[in-house]
Design a protein around this motif. Structure first.
Motif, mmCIF file in Angstrom:
data_model
loop_
_atom_site.group_PDB
_atom_site.id
_atom_site.type_symbol
_atom_site.label_atom_id
_atom_site.label_comp_id
_atom_site.label_asym_id
_atom_site.label_seq_id
_atom_site.Cartn_x
_atom_site.Cartn_y
_atom_site.Cartn_z
ATOM 1 N N ILE A 187 0.844 -1.192 0.002
ATOM 2 C CA ILE A 187 -0.025 -0.160 -0.047
ATOM 3 C C ILE A 187 0.689 1.191 0.035
ATOM 4 O O ILE A 187 0.534 2.372 -0.644
ATOM 5 N N LYS A 188 1.952 1.376 0.864
ATOM 6 C CA LYS A 188 2.896 2.375 0.901
ATOM 7 C C LYS A 188 3.389 2.587 -0.423
ATOM 8 O O LYS A 188 3.581 3.890 -0.936
ATOM 9 N N MET A 189 3.842 1.575 -1.222
ATOM 10 C CA MET A 189 4.374 1.911 -2.646
ATOM 11 C C MET A 189 3.362 2.380 -3.539
ATOM 12 O O MET A 189 3.796 3.252 -4.374
ATOM 13 N N ARG A 190 2.246 1.877 -3.494
ATOM 14 C CA ARG A 190 1.045 2.454 -4.271
ATOM 15 C C ARG A 190 0.906 4.083 -4.052
ATOM 16 O O ARG A 190 0.795 4.700 -4.903
ATOM 17 N N GLU A 191 0.886 4.370 -2.878
ATOM 18 C CA GLU A 191 0.774 5.860 -2.615
ATOM 19 C C GLU A 191 2.053 6.547 -2.934
ATOM 20 O O GLU A 191 1.847 7.757 -3.290
ATOM 21 N N TYR A 192 3.074 5.979 -2.599
ATOM 22 C CA TYR A 192 4.367 6.903 -2.827
ATOM 23 C C TYR A 192 4.840 7.098 -4.252
ATOM 24 O O TYR A 192 5.096 8.263 -4.550
ATOM 25 N N PHE A 193 4.612 5.991 -5.023
ATOM 26 C CA PHE A 193 5.103 6.034 -6.290
ATOM 27 C C PHE A 193 4.054 6.268 -7.358
ATOM 28 O O PHE A 193 4.294 6.317 -8.691
ATOM 29 N N ASN A 194 2.622 6.110 -6.783
ATOM 30 C CA ASN A 194 1.348 6.292 -7.633
ATOM 31 C C ASN A 194 1.731 5.405 -8.784
ATOM 32 O O ASN A 194 1.107 5.591 -10.105
ATOM 33 N N LEU A 195 1.865 4.198 -8.511
ATOM 34 C CA LEU A 195 1.767 3.245 -9.431
ATOM 35 C C LEU A 195 0.989 1.744 -9.001
ATOM 36 O O LEU A 195 0.700 1.700 -7.925
ATOM 37 N N PRO A 196 0.483 0.963 -10.131
ATOM 38 C CA PRO A 196 -0.108 -0.245 -9.700
ATOM 39 C C PRO A 196 0.879 -1.121 -9.014
ATOM 40 O O PRO A 196 2.130 -1.004 -9.138
ATOM 41 N N VAL A 197 0.368 -2.015 -8.128
ATOM 42 C CA VAL A 197 1.154 -2.697 -7.240
ATOM 43 C C VAL A 197 0.387 -4.141 -7.090
ATOM 44 O O VAL A 197 -0.702 -4.397 -7.451
ATOM 45 N N GLY A 198 1.275 -5.143 -6.787
ATOM 46 C CA GLY A 198 0.973 -6.424 -6.761
ATOM 47 C C GLY A 198 1.919 -7.019 -5.512
ATOM 48 O O GLY A 198 2.486 -6.645 -4.721
ATOM 49 N N TYR A 199 1.667 -8.443 -5.478
ATOM 50 C CA TYR A 199 2.416 -9.284 -4.475
ATOM 51 C C TYR A 199 2.977 -10.493 -5.009
ATOM 52 O O TYR A 199 2.271 -11.175 -5.938
ATOM 53 N N SER A 200 4.184 -10.815 -4.741
ATOM 54 C CA SER A 200 4.957 -12.053 -5.195
ATOM 55 C C SER A 200 5.090 -12.773 -3.935
ATOM 56 O O SER A 200 5.861 -12.353 -3.018
ATOM 57 N N ASP A 201 4.484 -13.983 -3.665
ATOM 58 C CA ASP A 201 4.372 -14.598 -2.605
ATOM 59 C C ASP A 201 5.480 -15.799 -2.375
ATOM 60 O O ASP A 201 5.736 -16.559 -3.471
ATOM 61 N N HIS A 202 5.987 -15.795 -1.359
ATOM 62 C CA HIS A 202 6.859 -16.747 -0.843
ATOM 63 C C HIS A 202 6.680 -17.526 0.356
ATOM 64 O O HIS A 202 7.244 -18.255 1.080
ATOM 65 N N THR A 203 5.268 -17.322 1.022
ATOM 66 C CA THR A 203 4.860 -17.838 2.114
ATOM 67 C C THR A 203 4.224 -19.146 1.675
ATOM 68 O O THR A 203 4.243 -19.634 0.668
ATOM 69 N N GLN A 204 4.127 -20.178 2.948
ATOM 70 C CA GLN A 204 3.454 -21.382 2.733
ATOM 71 C C GLN A 204 1.994 -21.205 2.608
ATOM 72 O O GLN A 204 1.517 -20.254 3.355
ATOM 73 N N GLY A 205 1.545 -21.988 1.939
ATOM 74 C CA GLY A 205 0.027 -21.850 1.726
ATOM 75 C C GLY A 205 -0.488 -20.790 1.021
ATOM 76 O O GLY A 205 0.211 -20.147 -0.068
ATOM 77 N N ILE A 206 -1.933 -20.553 0.961
ATOM 78 C CA ILE A 206 -2.420 -19.595 -0.036
ATOM 79 C C ILE A 206 -3.274 -18.641 0.826
ATOM 80 O O ILE A 206 -3.749 -17.674 -0.099
ATOM 81 N N ALA A 207 -3.163 -18.262 2.114
ATOM 82 C CA ALA A 207 -3.663 -17.417 2.613
ATOM 83 C C ALA A 207 -3.188 -15.903 2.399
ATOM 84 O O ALA A 207 -4.117 -15.018 2.062
ATOM 85 N N ILE A 208 -1.928 -15.895 2.007
ATOM 86 C CA ILE A 208 -1.407 -14.397 2.076
ATOM 87 C C ILE A 208 -1.764 -13.990 0.746
ATOM 88 O O ILE A 208 -2.027 -12.776 0.451
ATOM 89 N N PRO A 209 -1.535 -14.699 -0.353
ATOM 90 C CA PRO A 209 -1.941 -14.219 -1.670
ATOM 91 C C PRO A 209 -3.417 -13.792 -1.744
ATOM 92 O O PRO A 209 -3.784 -12.524 -2.300
ATOM 93 N N ILE A 210 -4.294 -14.502 -1.054
ATOM 94 C CA ILE A 210 -5.821 -14.142 -0.874
ATOM 95 C C ILE A 210 -5.948 -12.688 -0.383
ATOM 96 O O ILE A 210 -6.656 -11.901 -0.638
ATOM 97 N N MET A 211 -4.934 -12.601 0.857
ATOM 98 C CA MET A 211 -5.121 -11.266 1.376
ATOM 99 C C MET A 211 -4.701 -10.338 0.571
ATOM 100 O O MET A 211 -5.392 -9.122 0.753
#
Length: 329
Positions: A187-211
Motif C-alpha cells: 500500500i505504501k508503494m502504491r501511495e508513494y510512487f502512484n503506480l499499480p502494485v501487486g504481490y509476489s508470494d513466498h509464504t507457505q499456503g495460499i492465505a497471504i496471496p488471497i489477503m
C-alpha cells in the motif's frame, strides 16, 4: 498493463529441474489452475549470472545440500533458448500467457520478442546495465522489490523511465515468515510512487496471496511445482497443482466481493427486506378512535407495513379502524 481483474502468475521458475518435458507439464497444470500466465526463469549460460565464488542461500543449502556451490546447483536447472521457444509455442497452443524472467543481458535480448511484459526479479533491482537494457525495449515491466527500500526502488524506476511499471511487494526468503510479509508496504508503494502494485508470494499456503488480492493487489505471483518432494531449491516453498487451483479460485471469489462501492441493497438481498425488517403493529386489540401509544403499539416482523422509523409520527394519532393483536397499522 491494463488490469480488468487480478492477474495471476503461476511461477514455474526452475521447478522443471532442467527437464523440458516437466516444463510442458507445468504449463498444463498452470492452465488447468485458471492462472493467467505461466512464468519461467531464463539463463542459458549460468556462468553469465553466477560466479564460481557465489555461495548458496541458507534455504538452498537446506533443500539441495552443501556439497556444491550456487553455480553448480543452477547449472542443473537451465533450459536452452531453443527449448524456451518451444515452451512459448506450447503456451500459445494452450492459450496461456508465456513469461520468463531474464537473468542476464543475453536472456533479455532473447526474450524480448517472446514476452509482452518483462518480469524483473528482486535480485536485479540494483543491476544498472540490466535495467537500462530492459528500458531500451519500452515494454511493460513487473518489478519485484524484495530486499529493497524506497530509495533503491526509486533509482530503479528512474532507469525504467520509458516503461510502464507495476511494483510487486516481495520478501526474498523461502519460505517467508508470515511476520515478515509486510503487506502494508504494498500500500505504501502504491501511495508513494502512484503506480499499480501487486504481490509476489513466498509464504507457505495460499492465505497471504488471497489477503493481497483483498488489499488491492493487481498482480499475484506464486511458485508452484508438480511435487513438493522433488529435488531442487524451490519445490518445498511452492504450491502443488491442486493448491494452485484453489488459490486461483479463492482470488476470483475475492474479486467478485469488491462490488461497485455504491452502498445500496444488492439484487439477491432485496427479497429479504420484508422478511428481516419490521413494521409497526398492534400490541393488543385497539378500537377505532383510540389513540396510538407506546402501550398499545409495538414493532415486529414482517417489514411490509409502516416503518418503525415513523414511530414518532404514529404515536398520538387516532386509530381509523379496529385492530387485533399483531395486525399491521
Amino acid at each position: 498493463m491494463i488490469f480488468n481483474k487480478v492477474f495471476i502468475i503461476a511461477e514455474a521458475g526452475v521447478n522443471h529441474n532442467g527437464s523440458f518435458d516437466s516444463a510442458l507439464k507445468l504449463v498444463d497444470k498452470a492452465k488447468e489452475s485458471g492462472a493467467d500466465c505461466v512464468k519461467f526463469q531464463t539463463f542459458e549460460k549460468a556462468e553469465n549470472v553466477i560466479s564460481k565464488h557465489a555461495k548458496k542461500a541458507d534455504y538452498q543449502k537446506e533443500t539441495t545440500g552443501q556439497n556444491e556451490n550456487q553455480l553448480d546447483m543452477v547449472k542443473k536447472l537451465r533450459l536452452s533458448f531453443d527449448e524456451f521457444k518451444k515452451i512459448k509455442q506450447y503456451c500459445d497452443k494452450k492459450e496461456i500467457m508465456f513469461l520468463s524472467t531474464p537473468f542476464d543481458i543475453e536472456s533479455i535480448e532473447f526474450l524480448a520478442p517472446l514476452v509482452p511484459v518483462f518480469k524483473i526479479p528482486s535480485g536485479e533491482i540494483t543491476n544498472l546495465p540490466y535495467l537500462r537494457k530492459i528500458n531500451s525495449y519500452k515494454k511493460d515491466v513487473i518489478l519485484s522489490t524484495g530486499m529493497a527500500n524506497l530509495e533503491e526502488i526509486k533509482e530503479a524506476l528512474n532507469l525504467l523511465k520509458d516503461c510502464k511499471v507495476t511494483l510487486l511487494q516481495c520478501s526474498t526468503e523461502y519460505p517467508c515468515p508470515y511476520e515478515e510479509v509486510n503487506m502494508n508496504a504494498m500500500i505504501k508503494m502504491r501511495e508513494y510512487f502512484n503506480l499499480p502494485v501487486g504481490y509476489s508470494d513466498h509464504t507457505q499456503g495460499i492465505a497471504i496471496p488471497i489477503m493481497a488480492a483483498a488489499m488491492g493487489a493487481k498482480i499475484i505471483e506464486k511458485h508452484f511445482t508438480l511435487d513438493k518432494n522433488m529435488e531442487g531449491p524451490d519445490h518445498k516453498a511452492s504450491l502443488e497443482p491442486d493448491e494452485l487451483k484453489k488459490m486461483v479460485q479463492s482470488i476470483r471469489q475475492v474479486e467478485k466481493a469488491f462490488g461497485s462501492g455504491i452502498k445500496e441493497p444488492q439484487k439477491s438481498e432485496k427479497k429479504n427486506i420484508e422478511i428481516a425488517r419490521k413494521s409497526i403493529v398492534a400490541k393488543c386489540s385497539i378500537k377505532k378512535g383510540e389513540k396510538f401509544t407506546e402501550n398499545n403499539l409495538t414493532v415486529k416482523r414482517p417489514g411490509n407495513g409502516i416503518s418503525p422509523m415513523k414511530w414518532d409520527m404514529i404515536i398520538g394519532t387516532s386509530a381509523q379502524k379496529d385492530y387485533i393483536e399483531d395486525e399491521l397499522i
